[in-house]
Design a protein around this motif. Structure first.
Motif, PDB file in Angstrom:
ATOM      1  N   LEU A   5     -16.877 -10.244   7.097  1.00  0.00           N
ATOM      2  CA  LEU A   5     -15.956 -10.792   6.094  1.00  0.00           C
ATOM      3  C   LEU A   5     -14.638 -10.024   6.154  1.00  0.00           C
ATOM      4  O   LEU A   5     -14.633  -8.789   6.052  1.00  0.00           O
ATOM      5  CB  LEU A   5     -16.579 -10.690   4.700  1.00  0.00           C
ATOM      6  CG  LEU A   5     -17.878 -11.479   4.524  1.00  0.00           C
ATOM      7  CD1 LEU A   5     -18.398 -11.333   3.094  1.00  0.00           C
ATOM      8  CD2 LEU A   5     -17.670 -12.944   4.869  1.00  0.00           C
ATOM      9  N   GLY A   6     -13.520 -10.749   6.282  1.00  0.00           N
ATOM     10  CA  GLY A   6     -12.233 -10.116   6.540  1.00  0.00           C
ATOM     11  C   GLY A   6     -11.363  -9.873   5.330  1.00  0.00           C
ATOM     12  O   GLY A   6     -10.133  -9.898   5.441  1.00  0.00           O
ATOM     13  N   CYS A   7     -11.976  -9.603   4.178  1.00  0.00           N
ATOM     14  CA  CYS A   7     -11.185  -9.248   2.995  1.00  0.00           C
ATOM     15  C   CYS A   7     -12.085  -8.564   1.979  1.00  0.00           C
ATOM     16  O   CYS A   7     -13.225  -8.995   1.763  1.00  0.00           O
ATOM     17  CB  CYS A   7     -10.558 -10.487   2.361  1.00  0.00           C
ATOM     18  SG  CYS A   7      -9.509 -10.099   0.930  1.00  0.00           S
ATOM     19  N   ALA A   8     -11.558  -7.517   1.345  1.00  0.00           N
ATOM     20  CA  ALA A   8     -12.332  -6.798   0.318  1.00  0.00           C
ATOM     21  C   ALA A   8     -12.701  -7.721  -0.836  1.00  0.00           C
ATOM     22  O   ALA A   8     -13.762  -7.571  -1.444  1.00  0.00           O
ATOM     23  CB  ALA A   8     -11.512  -5.613  -0.195  1.00  0.00           C
ATOM     24  N   GLY A   9     -11.844  -8.688  -1.115  1.00  0.00           N
ATOM     25  CA  GLY A   9     -12.081  -9.611  -2.219  1.00  0.00           C
ATOM     26  C   GLY A   9     -13.258 -10.542  -1.991  1.00  0.00           C
ATOM     27  O   GLY A   9     -13.633 -11.307  -2.881  1.00  0.00           O
ATOM     28  N   ALA A  32     -10.113   0.022   0.665  1.00  0.00           N
ATOM     29  CA  ALA A  32     -10.746  -1.283   0.533  1.00  0.00           C
ATOM     30  C   ALA A  32      -9.770  -2.432   0.724  1.00  0.00           C
ATOM     31  O   ALA A  32      -9.542  -3.248  -0.176  1.00  0.00           O
ATOM     32  CB  ALA A  32     -11.463  -1.389  -0.807  1.00  0.00           C
ATOM     33  N   CYS A  33      -9.172  -2.475   1.912  1.00  0.00           N
ATOM     34  CA  CYS A  33      -8.402  -3.652   2.339  1.00  0.00           C
ATOM     35  C   CYS A  33      -8.655  -3.796   3.825  1.00  0.00           C
ATOM     36  O   CYS A  33      -8.685  -2.782   4.554  1.00  0.00           O
ATOM     37  CB  CYS A  33      -6.915  -3.472   2.082  1.00  0.00           C
ATOM     38  SG  CYS A  33      -5.918  -4.733   2.897  1.00  0.00           S
ATOM     39  N   PHE A  34      -8.804  -5.029   4.309  1.00  0.00           N
ATOM     40  CA  PHE A  34      -9.282  -5.233   5.675  1.00  0.00           C
ATOM     41  C   PHE A  34      -8.248  -4.838   6.735  1.00  0.00           C
ATOM     42  O   PHE A  34      -8.581  -4.749   7.913  1.00  0.00           O
ATOM     43  CB  PHE A  34      -9.732  -6.685   5.872  1.00  0.00           C
ATOM     44  CG  PHE A  34     -10.739  -6.814   6.971  1.00  0.00           C
ATOM     45  CD1 PHE A  34     -12.035  -6.386   6.790  1.00  0.00           C
ATOM     46  CD2 PHE A  34     -10.377  -7.343   8.210  1.00  0.00           C
ATOM     47  CE1 PHE A  34     -12.973  -6.477   7.815  1.00  0.00           C
ATOM     48  CE2 PHE A  34     -11.302  -7.445   9.239  1.00  0.00           C
ATOM     49  CZ  PHE A  34     -12.605  -7.010   9.040  1.00  0.00           C
ATOM     50  N   THR A  52     -11.609 -14.417   7.856  1.00  0.00           N
ATOM     51  CA  THR A  52     -10.640 -13.731   7.012  1.00  0.00           C
ATOM     52  C   THR A  52      -9.867 -14.729   6.143  1.00  0.00           C
ATOM     53  O   THR A  52     -10.290 -15.872   5.974  1.00  0.00           O
ATOM     54  CB  THR A  52      -9.718 -12.833   7.874  1.00  0.00           C
ATOM     55  OG1 THR A  52      -8.926 -12.014   7.006  1.00  0.00           O
ATOM     56  CG2 THR A  52      -8.801 -13.636   8.785  1.00  0.00           C
ATOM     57  N   THR A  53      -8.767 -14.273   5.578  1.00  0.00           N
ATOM     58  CA  THR A  53      -8.034 -15.053   4.573  1.00  0.00           C
ATOM     59  C   THR A  53      -7.054 -16.033   5.233  1.00  0.00           C
ATOM     60  O   THR A  53      -7.421 -17.136   5.581  1.00  0.00           O
ATOM     61  CB  THR A  53      -7.314 -14.089   3.614  1.00  0.00           C
ATOM     62  OG1 THR A  53      -6.489 -13.184   4.394  1.00  0.00           O
ATOM     63  CG2 THR A  53      -8.316 -13.290   2.805  1.00  0.00           C
ATOM     64  N   LEU A  54      -5.812 -15.600   5.450  1.00  0.00           N
ATOM     65  CA  LEU A  54      -4.772 -16.482   5.978  1.00  0.00           C
ATOM     66  C   LEU A  54      -4.605 -16.304   7.491  1.00  0.00           C
ATOM     67  O   LEU A  54      -4.749 -15.196   8.017  1.00  0.00           O
ATOM     68  CB  LEU A  54      -3.428 -16.190   5.297  1.00  0.00           C
ATOM     69  CG  LEU A  54      -3.384 -16.372   3.771  1.00  0.00           C
ATOM     70  CD1 LEU A  54      -2.004 -15.988   3.230  1.00  0.00           C
ATOM     71  CD2 LEU A  54      -3.727 -17.809   3.388  1.00  0.00           C
TER      72      LEU A  54
HETATM   73  C1  2AL Z   1      -6.829  -8.199   2.370  1.00  0.00           C
HETATM   74  C2  2AL Z   1      -7.699  -7.350   1.630  1.00  0.00           C
HETATM   75  O1  2AL Z   1      -8.821  -6.987   1.989  1.00  0.00           O
HETATM   76  N1  2AL Z   1      -7.034  -7.021   0.488  1.00  0.00           N
HETATM   77  C3  2AL Z   1      -5.833  -7.633   0.505  1.00  0.00           C
HETATM   78  O2  2AL Z   1      -4.986  -7.564  -0.395  1.00  0.00           O
HETATM   79  N2  2AL Z   1      -5.719  -8.338   1.680  1.00  0.00           N
HETATM   80  N3  2AL Z   1      -7.190  -8.720   3.609  1.00  0.00           N
HETATM   81  C4  2AL Z   1      -6.721  -9.875   4.187  1.00  0.00           C
HETATM   82  N4  2AL Z   1      -7.184 -10.201   5.410  1.00  0.00           N
HETATM   83  O3  2AL Z   1      -5.893 -10.600   3.623  1.00  0.00           O
END
Ligand code: 2AL
Length: 242
Positions: A178-182, A75-77, A115-117
């Motif tokens: 969605l690009g992150c499990a969070g 569970a991490c993208f 996604t995140t960053l």
């Molecule tokens: C992630 C994610 O899904 N979990 C994590 O620690 N980082 N993905 C992301 N794109 O930053």
């Protein structure tokens, strides 16, 4: 069915959030076991984090083999350690990025990833190429949210909605990944705000793992997913020796 849901980062509170989202979609007979590696980065936001986290994932697979896991979700993208994990078990191992791309490609001919960053965008792009989904993905977009900030979903929702609406209006797409499990617990709210199908990899992976288990489909031991050759590992990896 015992489904080991491995959060490859070491944040136990994030594991709990991901496991709750997984449990909401799981079939009545599916037991979700959230796993957090003892060693590893608090979040995965770089190639370095990804490489270190992959070892923790492999350790969780070895633990799962002793505990009687029927399937695993990473569970991490970045799907850290996915191929290595598959070498270590006959059970299905699903990475959330591959799961999300697969389902998105079946609800739309084109999708974008939010996604995140920005620095993690290239990691998603590499996976899209590796898995064969590059032609269906129009763009990987960053909402510039550090992974651990997602723990306060309400504080992040505005930035996620803005980026997802830009994707909808500018990218010529039919769905968003969605690009992150969070982000798993934010899926429904985002879908309502954007008006497109929104695919979260955690829930997608849980339903794929259940399907594979029911079909009796496990990881092939014929070819490169066969058990790795026995050998000695030095130093702190000595426990991998066989
Ligand atoms: C992630 C994610 O899904 N979990 C994590 O620690 N980082 N993905 C992301 N794109 O930053």
């Amino acid at each position: 069915m015992r489904l080991h849901l491995i959060n490859p980062n070491s944040s136990a509170s994030m594991t709990a959030t991901i496991a709750r989202a997984a449990q909401r979609v799981a079939a009545p007979g599916t037991e979700i076991i959230g796993c957090t590696p003892a060693d590893g980065p608090a979040s995965i936001e770089s190639h370095f984090d990804d490489a270190v986290a992959a070892v923790g994932v492999c350790e969780e697979i070895r633990r799962g083999e002793t505990a009687g896991a029927d399937a695993y979700v990473i569970a991490c993208f970045g799907d850290p350690g996915l191929h290595a994990a598959r070498e270590l078990t006959r059970a299905p191992v699903i990475g959330i990025a591959q799961a999300a791309f697969a389902l998105a490609s079946m609800v739309a001919t084109r999708f974008s990833v939010v996604t995140t960053l920005q620095r993690t965008v290239i990691m998603s792009e590499h996976l899209l190429h590796a898995y064969g989904y590059a032609a269906q993905c129009r763009r990987v977009r960053a909402a510039e949210i550090p992974v651990l900030e997602l723990e306060d979903g309400a504080a992040c929702m505005g930035r996620l909605v803005d980026e997802a609406r830009r994707a909808r209006d500018e990218d010529g797409i039919g769905a968003i990944v969605l690009g992150c499990a969070g982000m798993a617990d934010l899926t429904a709210e985002l879908g309502q705000a954007v008006g497109l199908p929104v695919v979260d990899g955690v829930t997608a992976a849980v339903k794929l793992a259940e399907s594979m288990h029911q079909l009796g489909l496990g990881t092939s031991k014929f070819g490169d997913y066969a058990t790795p050759p026995a050998k000695v590992f030095a130093g702190r990896f000595g426990h991998f020796s066989s």
